[in-house]
Design an enzyme around this catalytic site. Structure first.
Site, PDB file in Angstrom:
ATOM      1  N   THR A  64      23.691 -16.780  17.623  1.00 50.95           N
ATOM      2  CA  THR A  64      23.380 -18.118  17.115  1.00 50.95           C
ATOM      3  C   THR A  64      24.465 -18.630  16.179  1.00 50.95           C
ATOM      4  OG1 THR A  64      21.039 -17.672  17.296  1.00 50.95           O
ATOM      5  CG2 THR A  64      21.657 -19.400  15.760  1.00 50.95           C
ATOM      6  N   TYR A  77      19.529 -24.279  21.950  1.00 51.35           N
ATOM      7  CA  TYR A  77      20.981 -24.193  21.821  1.00 51.35           C
ATOM      8  C   TYR A  77      21.511 -23.095  22.727  1.00 51.35           C
ATOM      9  CZ  TYR A  77      19.805 -20.160  18.979  1.00 51.35           C
ATOM     10  OH  TYR A  77      19.308 -18.956  18.554  1.00 51.35           O
ATOM     11  N   SER A 110      22.757 -11.810  21.450  1.00 48.81           N
ATOM     12  CA  SER A 110      22.742 -10.354  21.288  1.00 48.81           C
ATOM     13  C   SER A 110      21.574  -9.690  22.011  1.00 48.81           C
ATOM     14  CB  SER A 110      22.775  -9.970  19.810  1.00 48.81           C
ATOM     15  OG  SER A 110      21.543 -10.224  19.200  1.00 48.81           O
ATOM     16  N   THR A 143      21.442 -12.090  15.688  1.00 51.13           N
ATOM     17  CA  THR A 143      20.579 -11.300  14.804  1.00 51.13           C
ATOM     18  C   THR A 143      19.575 -10.432  15.568  1.00 51.13           C
ATOM     19  OG1 THR A 143      19.048 -13.159  14.635  1.00 51.13           O
ATOM     20  CG2 THR A 143      20.728 -12.966  12.911  1.00 51.13           C
ATOM     21  N   ASP A 144      19.338 -10.750  16.851  1.00 49.23           N
ATOM     22  CA  ASP A 144      18.284 -10.032  17.582  1.00 49.23           C
ATOM     23  C   ASP A 144      18.524  -8.521  17.632  1.00 49.23           C
ATOM     24  OD1 ASP A 144      17.050 -12.433  18.033  1.00 49.23           O
ATOM     25  OD2 ASP A 144      17.437 -12.520  20.182  1.00 49.23           O
ATOM     26  N   LYS A 216      15.503  -6.884  11.538  1.00 47.59           N
ATOM     27  CA  LYS A 216      15.138  -8.302  11.596  1.00 47.59           C
ATOM     28  C   LYS A 216      13.631  -8.407  11.402  1.00 47.59           C
ATOM     29  CE  LYS A 216      15.655 -12.508  14.346  1.00 47.59           C
ATOM     30  NZ  LYS A 216      16.366 -13.200  15.431  1.00 47.59           N
ATOM     31  N   GLU A 333      -1.125  13.653  11.690  1.00 43.66           N
ATOM     32  CA  GLU A 333      -2.237  13.654  12.651  1.00 43.66           C
ATOM     33  C   GLU A 333      -1.828  14.294  13.974  1.00 43.66           C
ATOM     34  OE1 GLU A 333      -5.004  10.205  12.839  1.00 43.66           O
ATOM     35  OE2 GLU A 333      -3.551   9.272  11.496  1.00 43.66           O
TER      36      GLU A 333
HETATM   37  N1  ASP Z   1      19.196 -14.755  20.252  1.00 43.06           N
HETATM   38  C1  ASP Z   1      20.168 -14.840  19.189  1.00 43.06           C
HETATM   39  C2  ASP Z   1      20.998 -13.590  19.227  1.00 43.06           C
HETATM   40  O1  ASP Z   1      20.601 -12.575  18.784  1.00 43.06           O
HETATM   41  C3  ASP Z   1      19.490 -15.028  17.890  1.00 43.06           C
HETATM   42  C4  ASP Z   1      20.406 -15.063  16.695  1.00 43.06           C
HETATM   43  O2  ASP Z   1      21.592 -14.906  16.756  1.00 43.06           O
HETATM   44  O3  ASP Z   1      19.876 -15.255  15.587  1.00 43.06           O
HETATM   45  O4  ASP Z   1      22.085 -13.634  19.696  1.00 43.06           O
END
Ligand code: ASP
Length: 378
Positions: A64, A77, A110, A143-144, A216, A333
């Protein structure tokens, strides 16, 4: 060939001390070619002192942070549409912090991250440090799966130099885009000498997190990257980098010769769970199974029996948890000792998978040895 190294905190501290001494010495005698010049030794950086700026290699992978949308308020996007050079140019003042070079390693969201891209990143970073081409590396990344890439790199890179991953939650064209400030802060952290010896870091939204701790935690908020079990490493604002935690010993494994990494499946536990997913993983020749268990890594009797069968066939079975916070301990457990299972401790399923893949690739499959690696790695 098996190589597993735990740098004791004493050895690491002495390595860090040596690096710091070298940095200070190079400043005392003037510029030494190839010697890193980190930010705190040179707080008065100006354009006439360009040669003294630390050299940061920016490796772009997409996400992103490089996303572009047709409308500024749109939620839709294309991840990875903006190139590395354009990303750098969009951040005012970056040239005052560092001498930057940029390379495009991938242009993907990602969610499409692959072992091939991981290996490309690992090789390029190791080469840049070994050949003294860069003092620090910043990786722009979605971020994924950022936490998985960060953890993978932290386990295979042989360096004390800073490597920082950065992303954003809003595309570059959105109102209130968080990418430019995040990139600026990532470079701030990458050129700060306090970052030496801290392994791979993630910097987003004023916060610095370790590769092992970070995950995340929110699907849309800019304050998404958190370390629920280990806590953040520190904070960064426009003028300062502050670490709150001491340098930790790191765990190193040998990067296998080539991708792909061994097949390790994550199986998500739920009520009314039968054994079918686990049976499929065994039939598909998985080398490891990570249980995203309930609570303290629990699952149904049927699933446990299938996992015992997997372990008895030499498949590495690790119990992690689908719960977002807390450790999975041994023999609570579930009788791990009897069943030949491993407890993931602080590692969530996706991190446990990365560690298990690298352990298997390094020839470490005995549950006792695998458990040691999960216990000793932080
Ligand atoms: N789908 C995006 C990625 O991980 C989300 C992001 O970058 O926040 O590339």
């Amino acid at each position: 060939m098996m190589t597993i190294t735990f740098l004791s905190s004493t050895i690491r501290k002495s390595l860090v001390q040596k690096l710091r001494t070298a940095v200070v010495a190079s400043l005392a005698v003037g510029l030494v070619v190839g010697a890193p010049v980190y930010a705190q030794e040179n707080p008065m950086n100006t354009s006439t002192q360009k040669a003294a700026l630390p050299r940061v290699l920016l490796l772009a992978t997409g996400g992103t942070i490089a996303g572009s949308a047709d409308s500024r308020g749109s939620g839709a996007y294309n991840a990875g549409a903006i190139g590395a050079q354009q990303l750098i140019s969009s951040v005012a003042g970056l040239g005052e912090l560092a001498s930057l070079s940029a390379e495009q390693v991938a242009s993907i969201g990602s969610q499409d991250m692959t072992d091939d891209v991981w290996f490309k990143l690992a090789h390029r970073i190791q080469e840049a440090f070994d050949k003294h081409e860069a003092d620090s590396v910043v990786i722009t990344h979605g971020t994924d799966t950022m936490e998985e890439t960060a953890y993978f790199l932290s386990l295979v890179l042989k360096t004390d130099k800073p490597v920082v991953l950065v992303g954003s939650m809003r595309p570059a064209t959105a109102l209130g885009a968080d990418g430019p400030a995040n990139i600026y802060q990532a470079v701030q952290v990458a050129v700060d000498r306090q970052s030496i010896g801290r392994g791979v870091l993630v910097v987003m939204n004023d916060q610095i997190d370790s590769a092992r701790g970070v995950t995340k935690t929110h699907s849309t908020s800019v304050q998404t990257m958190q370390s629920p079990n280990l806590g953040s490493q520190g904070y960064v604002d426009l003028g300062h980098v502050r670490f709150l935690q001491p340098v930790q010993p790191s765990q190193l494994l040998t990067l296998p010769k080539a991708a792909p990494l061994p097949r390790v499946e994550i199986i998500y536990s739920h009520s009314n769970m039968d054994a079918s997913q686990i049976e499929h993983a065994i039939a598909d020749k998985a080398k490891g199974i990570i249980l995203a268990g309930m609570g303290d890594g629990n699952t149904s009797k049927a699933a446990l029996a299938a996992l015992e069968k997997a372990a008895s066939q030499g498949i590495v079975v690790v119990r992690s948890t689908r719960v977002s916070k807390g450790y999975v301990n041994r023999d609570v457990e579930v009788d791990d000792s009897k069943s030949g299972f491993v407890a993931s401790m602080d590692l969530n399923p996706q991190k446990a998978r990365v560690l298990t893949q690298l352990l298997i690739a390094n020839g470490i499959t005995d549950p006792v040895k695998v458990q040691e690696a999960f216990l000793n790695g932080h």
